[in-house]
Write an enzyme that holds these catalytic residues in place. Structure first.
Site, PDB file in Angstrom:
ATOM      1  CE1 TYR A  40      40.088  42.490  48.646  1.00  0.00           C
ATOM      2  CE2 TYR A  40      39.489  40.166  48.830  1.00  0.00           C
ATOM      3  CZ  TYR A  40      39.756  41.279  48.055  1.00  0.00           C
ATOM      4  OH  TYR A  40      39.692  41.183  46.688  1.00  0.00           O
ATOM      5  CB  ALA A  64      34.510  42.893  40.741  1.00  0.00           C
ATOM      6  CD  GLU A 110      40.092  53.558  41.457  1.00  0.00           C
ATOM      7  OE1 GLU A 110      40.739  54.433  40.835  1.00  0.00           O
ATOM      8  OE2 GLU A 110      39.983  52.383  41.067  1.00  0.00           O
ATOM      9  CG  HIS A 144      40.735  49.602  44.818  1.00  0.00           C
ATOM     10  ND1 HIS A 144      39.557  48.982  44.494  1.00  0.00           N
ATOM     11  CD2 HIS A 144      40.947  50.539  43.869  1.00  0.00           C
ATOM     12  CE1 HIS A 144      39.080  49.527  43.389  1.00  0.00           C
ATOM     13  NE2 HIS A 144      39.911  50.468  42.988  1.00  0.00           N
ATOM     14  NE  ARG A 152      44.093  40.949  44.270  1.00  0.00           N
ATOM     15  CZ  ARG A 152      42.854  40.843  44.768  1.00  0.00           C
ATOM     16  NH1 ARG A 152      42.241  41.927  45.243  1.00  0.00           N
ATOM     17  NH2 ARG A 152      42.242  39.671  44.806  1.00  0.00           N
TER      18      ARG A 152
HETATM   19  O1  CA2 Z   1      41.017  45.717  46.973  1.00  0.00           O
HETATM   20  C1  CA2 Z   1      39.849  46.110  46.881  1.00  0.00           C
HETATM   21  O2  CA2 Z   1      39.317  46.845  47.698  1.00  0.00           O
HETATM   22  C2  CA2 Z   1      38.982  45.604  45.718  1.00  0.00           C
HETATM   23  O3  CA2 Z   1      38.110  46.659  45.337  1.00  0.00           O
HETATM   24  C3  CA2 Z   1      38.189  44.433  46.252  1.00  0.00           C
HETATM   25  C4  CA2 Z   1      37.337  43.768  45.181  1.00  0.00           C
HETATM   26  C5  CA2 Z   1      38.185  43.402  43.973  1.00  0.00           C
HETATM   27  O4  CA2 Z   1      37.363  42.885  42.943  1.00  0.00           O
HETATM   28  C6  CA2 Z   1      38.940  44.599  43.435  1.00  0.00           C
HETATM   29  O5  CA2 Z   1      39.743  44.182  42.348  1.00  0.00           O
HETATM   30  C7  CA2 Z   1      39.820  45.207  44.507  1.00  0.00           C
HETATM   31  C8  CA2 Z   1      36.727  42.478  45.734  1.00  0.00           C
HETATM   32  C9  CA2 Z   1      35.897  42.692  46.939  1.00  0.00           C
HETATM   33  C10 CA2 Z   1      35.618  41.348  47.496  1.00  0.00           C
HETATM   34  O6  CA2 Z   1      35.766  41.424  48.864  1.00  0.00           O
HETATM   35  C11 CA2 Z   1      35.867  40.276  49.535  1.00  0.00           C
HETATM   36  C12 CA2 Z   1      36.150  40.382  50.860  1.00  0.00           C
HETATM   37  C13 CA2 Z   1      36.282  39.249  51.613  1.00  0.00           C
HETATM   38  C14 CA2 Z   1      36.114  38.009  51.037  1.00  0.00           C
HETATM   39  C15 CA2 Z   1      35.826  37.896  49.697  1.00  0.00           C
HETATM   40  C16 CA2 Z   1      35.691  39.045  48.945  1.00  0.00           C
END
Ligand code: CA2
Length: 145
Positions: free
Chosen positions: A24, A78, A99, A101, A108
């Site tokens: 991220y 999520a 949308e 991401h 993934r």
């Molecule tokens: O890639 C994306 O933006 C997601 O929406 C991020 C979600 C994930 O569940 C999707 O499948 C894809 C997760 C967000 C969690 O973000 C974090 C950031 C830093 C550390 C831990 C989690």
């Protein structure tokens, strides 16, 4: 008449920059929102940035966008892969729906391959890192101009 965009971030996106930087990146959500606000000012659009870990709160905000916002940019986190409630709220919203991401969920784990948000959205940006937020603003502005 100036346009308004809601930028909504879902669960755990408040942890951006603090964990899993290999997926991220290093920027915090506050950094990303500040960049978006600056970019929105340059584009001449009003941007409302919000984040919640709660599904119902996100549903409430999508409903609030009706009559208030010309477009929604949504990173539902999520809930993307689980929430029919968010899908239904998006379906009831008449403006443009993007949308978004940071990663590309389709590259993934298999459980991230279904998106209930995608089925109710007009566009998708994924896998561009946090730069995707700026790209989403530019793309949405073209669509609602
Ligand atoms: O890639 C994306 O933006 C997601 O929406 C991020 C979600 C994930 O569940 C999707 O499948 C894809 C997760 C967000 C969690 O973000 C974090 C950031 C830093 C550390 C831990 C989690």
């Amino acid at each position: 008449m100036s346009k308004t965009i809601f930028l909504l971030n879902g669960p755990n996106l408040n942890l951006l920059g603090f964990r899993e930087p290999e997926i991220y990146g290093h920027e915090t959500l506050a950094d990303v929102e500040a960049r978006c606000m600056e970019h929105a000012e340059m584009l001449g659009v009003t941007l409302e940035c919000r984040q919640s870990n709660h599904e119902g709160v996100l549903v409430d905000w999508i409903q609030e966008a009706r009559g208030k916002a010309d477009a929604i940019i949504l990173n539902a986190g999520a809930y993307t892969h689980t929430s029919i409630a968010i899908h239904d709220a998006l379906k009831a919203y008449d403006g443009y729906k993007m949308e978004l991401h940071i990663s590309d969920p389709k590259q993934r784990e298999a459980f991230r391959h279904i998106s209930y948000v995608e089925l109710a959205s007009d566009g998708l940006i994924a896998g561009k890192g946090v730069d995707g937020y700026i790209l989403a603003l530019d793309t949405v502005m073209e669509k609602i101009a």
